[in-house]
Scaffold this motif. Structure first.
Motif, PDB file in Angstrom:
ATOM      1  N   LEU A 423      31.756  37.910  49.429  1.00  0.00           N
ATOM      2  CA  LEU A 423      31.652  37.134  50.668  1.00  0.00           C
ATOM      3  C   LEU A 423      32.652  35.992  50.702  1.00  0.00           C
ATOM      4  CD1 LEU A 423      27.927  36.920  51.641  1.00  0.00           C
ATOM      5  CD2 LEU A 423      29.823  37.373  53.164  1.00  0.00           C
ATOM      6  N   GLU A 424      32.858  35.387  49.553  1.00  0.00           N
ATOM      7  CA  GLU A 424      33.795  34.260  49.490  1.00  0.00           C
ATOM      8  C   GLU A 424      35.209  34.748  49.834  1.00  0.00           C
ATOM      9  OE1 GLU A 424      34.400  30.332  49.333  1.00  0.00           O
ATOM     10  OE2 GLU A 424      32.424  31.196  49.022  1.00  0.00           O
ATOM     11  N   SER A 425      35.612  35.903  49.288  1.00  0.00           N
ATOM     12  CA  SER A 425      36.948  36.446  49.593  1.00  0.00           C
ATOM     13  C   SER A 425      37.034  36.883  51.047  1.00  0.00           C
ATOM     14  CB  SER A 425      37.249  37.667  48.725  1.00  0.00           C
ATOM     15  OG  SER A 425      37.193  37.314  47.390  1.00  0.00           O
ATOM     16  N   LEU A 426      35.975  37.500  51.514  1.00  0.00           N
ATOM     17  CA  LEU A 426      35.955  38.012  52.876  1.00  0.00           C
ATOM     18  C   LEU A 426      36.118  36.882  53.898  1.00  0.00           C
ATOM     19  CD1 LEU A 426      35.294  40.598  54.619  1.00  0.00           C
ATOM     20  CD2 LEU A 426      32.968  39.745  54.699  1.00  0.00           C
ATOM     21  N   LEU A 427      35.453  35.785  53.636  1.00  0.00           N
ATOM     22  CA  LEU A 427      35.417  34.707  54.631  1.00  0.00           C
ATOM     23  C   LEU A 427      36.420  33.593  54.351  1.00  0.00           C
ATOM     24  CD1 LEU A 427      31.538  34.429  55.093  1.00  0.00           C
ATOM     25  CD2 LEU A 427      33.174  35.631  56.538  1.00  0.00           C
ATOM     26  N   GLU A 428      37.274  33.803  53.354  1.00  0.00           N
ATOM     27  CA  GLU A 428      38.193  32.750  52.931  1.00  0.00           C
ATOM     28  C   GLU A 428      38.956  32.149  54.105  1.00  0.00           C
ATOM     29  OE1 GLU A 428      41.975  31.094  51.259  1.00  0.00           O
ATOM     30  OE2 GLU A 428      41.778  32.797  52.610  1.00  0.00           O
ATOM     31  N   GLU A 429      39.538  33.029  54.924  1.00  0.00           N
ATOM     32  CA  GLU A 429      40.378  32.550  56.015  1.00  0.00           C
ATOM     33  C   GLU A 429      39.551  31.751  57.036  1.00  0.00           C
ATOM     34  OE1 GLU A 429      42.890  35.635  57.478  1.00  0.00           O
ATOM     35  OE2 GLU A 429      43.310  34.497  59.316  1.00  0.00           O
ATOM     36  N   ILE A 430      38.396  32.292  57.367  1.00  0.00           N
ATOM     37  CA  ILE A 430      37.544  31.609  58.357  1.00  0.00           C
ATOM     38  C   ILE A 430      37.070  30.264  57.811  1.00  0.00           C
ATOM     39  CG2 ILE A 430      35.403  31.784  59.697  1.00  0.00           C
ATOM     40  CD1 ILE A 430      35.720  34.842  59.526  1.00  0.00           C
ATOM     41  N   LEU A 431      36.731  30.244  56.530  1.00  0.00           N
ATOM     42  CA  LEU A 431      36.257  28.992  55.930  1.00  0.00           C
ATOM     43  C   LEU A 431      37.365  27.936  55.947  1.00  0.00           C
ATOM     44  CD1 LEU A 431      34.279  30.506  52.923  1.00  0.00           C
ATOM     45  CD2 LEU A 431      33.275  29.149  54.763  1.00  0.00           C
ATOM     46  N   ASP A 454      40.314  45.573  50.905  1.00  0.00           N
ATOM     47  CA  ASP A 454      41.011  46.728  50.322  1.00  0.00           C
ATOM     48  C   ASP A 454      42.202  46.320  49.459  1.00  0.00           C
ATOM     49  OD1 ASP A 454      39.801  49.061  50.462  1.00  0.00           O
ATOM     50  OD2 ASP A 454      41.157  50.011  51.901  1.00  0.00           O
ATOM     51  N   LYS A 455      42.977  45.368  49.966  1.00  0.00           N
ATOM     52  CA  LYS A 455      44.170  44.927  49.230  1.00  0.00           C
ATOM     53  C   LYS A 455      43.785  44.439  47.829  1.00  0.00           C
ATOM     54  CE  LYS A 455      45.809  42.175  52.793  1.00  0.00           C
ATOM     55  NZ  LYS A 455      45.046  42.296  53.876  1.00  0.00           N
ATOM     56  N   ILE A 456      42.695  43.724  47.788  1.00  0.00           N
ATOM     57  CA  ILE A 456      42.278  43.151  46.503  1.00  0.00           C
ATOM     58  C   ILE A 456      41.694  44.227  45.590  1.00  0.00           C
ATOM     59  CG2 ILE A 456      40.940  41.318  45.396  1.00  0.00           C
ATOM     60  CD1 ILE A 456      40.809  39.907  48.092  1.00  0.00           C
ATOM     61  N   VAL A 457      40.884  45.098  46.184  1.00  0.00           N
ATOM     62  CA  VAL A 457      40.226  46.132  45.386  1.00  0.00           C
ATOM     63  C   VAL A 457      41.248  47.097  44.791  1.00  0.00           C
ATOM     64  CG1 VAL A 457      38.580  48.057  45.439  1.00  0.00           C
ATOM     65  CG2 VAL A 457      38.097  45.977  46.705  1.00  0.00           C
ATOM     66  N   ILE A 466      39.460  38.027  41.202  1.00  0.00           N
ATOM     67  CA  ILE A 466      38.943  37.530  42.470  1.00  0.00           C
ATOM     68  C   ILE A 466      37.547  38.032  42.821  1.00  0.00           C
ATOM     69  CG2 ILE A 466      39.412  37.319  44.942  1.00  0.00           C
ATOM     70  CD1 ILE A 466      42.342  37.413  44.293  1.00  0.00           C
ATOM     71  N   LEU A 467      37.325  39.322  42.625  1.00  0.00           N
ATOM     72  CA  LEU A 467      36.046  39.854  43.123  1.00  0.00           C
ATOM     73  C   LEU A 467      34.989  40.044  42.044  1.00  0.00           C
ATOM     74  CD1 LEU A 467      37.389  42.365  45.745  1.00  0.00           C
ATOM     75  CD2 LEU A 467      36.183  40.264  46.206  1.00  0.00           C
TER      76      LEU A 467
END
Ligand SMILES: Nc1ncnc2c1ncn2[C@@H]1O[C@H](COP(=O)(O)OP(=O)(O)OP(=O)(O)O)[C@@H](O)[C@H]1O
Length: 467
Positions: A423-431, A454-457, A466-467
């Protein structure tokens, strides 16, 4: 205090923890058994040995969470310790009894909070009074000095005044009707919150810092220091704060004066004795049957833990505490070492065994959305403070759960903790952007999740970090 039945305990746990039905039932039973045992007569109590619990399961599947929630539900003092932190008596490190002392500290905090709550209104009124006096001082006049004693004895009052709080005592305040009326108005303004952001300089008692316990010798030294400090007049320090902050601090200080510290100590010892829960993590790491060198010290730790779990008296700075009714919950993955590798006496003290399951994709979906404090709800609340509404589509949540399972399989299995990093990676930009931009409502769908993760995985090296 009303006791919940085991069924009610499980229902409460269900509000926060997904699945793990057996573990929830086991802790509810263990809690009830303690209550049952406390109701027995002394003779029978000696016969019925405490039934502690061993939770066996991989990391991040809810072991600690269940124990911690159980403590909250039971209004019980709680500590979590790691078995590997302890060394045998005589070695440098924390001695096992410190877990009981930490429990008592926690209990003191709980009881103190309860007692403060009872005197809160009176303490707050006194605090408001003190602030009003600072904001509208009366006229200061010098106090008439008492005639010197002619007996040749030293003047103790004057000697003490050198320790820091003498000056104020030499002055007296004259409160005219006008001052009194103005203070009345100020008191009302403080109550109405009108002066919350106004800055004032107040005198408060210096708080003695309390360091966590380290080892018995160190603790003894600190206790001596505490006793010495108690003999000295409390030192006052000056601080500039907003009225709102000052009110909190002064209310706390006044409440401290209104409650009876001995009373708190006694109540806290009793609470820890009868309701305390000690969660010992990493029990598997001290389990081993072999006698070769490293293992000897692990067995030593087990032997040190044994009397505490069996029931013994432990000295704390508030008095003795009996550990007989404390509920111990051991925990560990037990991948290589097994519970049967613990020394037999300790095995016998943890007769209730419960396995926690690995979490599935469906569990992850539920963990993300269902609990009262579900992660999605937490992030939504955080971003709402910036006026941003974040919505998640069902397929987005499914996708996140899928990533969590895949990553746990392909890298380390860290259980539900994976959801935090995802969730932290997913929302990084919005946060990052939310505070500056008026973002309104954002809907996170499956495509967004795939795009971000996907890029990270795909990059195995990166996903490790990161994940
Ligand atoms: N079944 C579950 N339901 C809801 N949340 C869970 C569940 N399992 C784990 N979590 C969440 O995952 C995080 C880690 O869980 P927890 O601390 O209970 O792990 P643990 O099993 O005790 O692992 P460890 O032995 O490594 O401490 C917590 O934030 C917890 O809320």
């Amino acid at each position: 205090m009303t006791e919940l039945t085991p069924r009610q305990v499980v229902a409460e746990l269900d509000k926060y923890i997904v699945g793990q039905k057996d573990a929830k039932r086991a802790v509810a039973i263990a809690l009830q058994n303690r209550i049952r045992r406390l109701k027995l007569d002394d003779e029978m109590q000696q016969e019925v040995k405490p039934k502690n619990l061993l939770m066996i399961g991989p990391t991040g599947v809810g072991k600690t969470e269940i124990a911690r929630r159980l403590a909250t539900i039971a209004q019980a003092p709680f500590v979590k310790v790691e078995a590997t932190k302890y060394t045998e008596v005589g070695y440098v490190g924390r001695d096992v009894e410190s877990m009981v002392r930490d429990l008592v500290e926690n209990s003191i905090r709980i009881v103190k909070e309860q007692q403060h709550e009872l005197v809160h209104d009176e303490a707050e009124a006194k605090a408001i009074n003190r602030i009003a006096k600072v904001l509208r001082p009366g006229q200061k006049v010098e106090k008439a000095k008492p005639a010197n004693n002619n007996l040749g004895f030293p003047n103790f009052q004057e000697m003490f005044s050198q320790f820091g709080q003498g000056k104020a005592e030499e002055e007296e305040e004259v409160v005219t009707d006008e001052v009194a009326s103005s203070r009345r108005q100020i008191r009302q303004q403080i109550r109405d919150g009108l002066l919350d952001n106004h800055e004032i300089t107040i005198q408060i008692e210096e708080k003695k810092m309390s360091l966590g316990s380290i080892n018995p010798a160190m603790e003894q030294m600190m206790e001596m220091q505490d006793s010495l400090n108690a003999l000295r007049p409390t030192k006052k320090i000056e601080r500039t704060l907003t009225v709102k902050e000052a009110l909190t601090l002064l209310t706390e200080e006044e409440a401290d004066k209104l409650v009876n510290q001995d009373d708190i100590n006694q109540k806290a010892l009793k609470l820890a004795e009868e309701r305390g829960i000690i969660f010992i993590d990493e029990m598997d790491k001290i389990a081993s049957k072999n006698q070769n060198s490293g293992e000897v010290s692990r067995q030593g730790v087990q032997r040190d833990i044994l009397p505490i779990v069996e029931g013994s008296r432990v000295q704390t700075k508030y008095g003795y505490i009996d550990t007989d009714h404390i509920l111990f919950i051991g925990s560990g993955a037990f991948h290589t070492a097994k519970p049967s590798d613990l020394i037999p006496e300790l095995q016998g003290r943890f007769p209730i065994r419960v396995h926690l399951n690995d979490l599935t994709k469906d569990d992850f979906v539920r963990i993300l959305t269902e609990p009262k404090n579900a992660l999605i709800k937490q992030y939504q609340a955080l971003l709402a403070t910036d006026g941003v509404e974040v919505l998640f589509t069902d397929d987005a949540i499914e996708k996140m759960a899928e990533y969590a399972v895949d990553l746990n399989e392909s890298t380390d299995n860290i259980g539900a903790r994976r959801l935090h990093t995802i969730l932290e990676s997913l929302l990084e930009e919005i946060l990052f952007e939310a505070t500056d931009m008026q973002m309104g409502t954002i809907t996170i769908n499956e495509a967004y999740v795939v795009d971000k993760l996907d890029k990270i995985v795909e990059n195995k090296d990166l996903s490790h970090f990161i994940l």
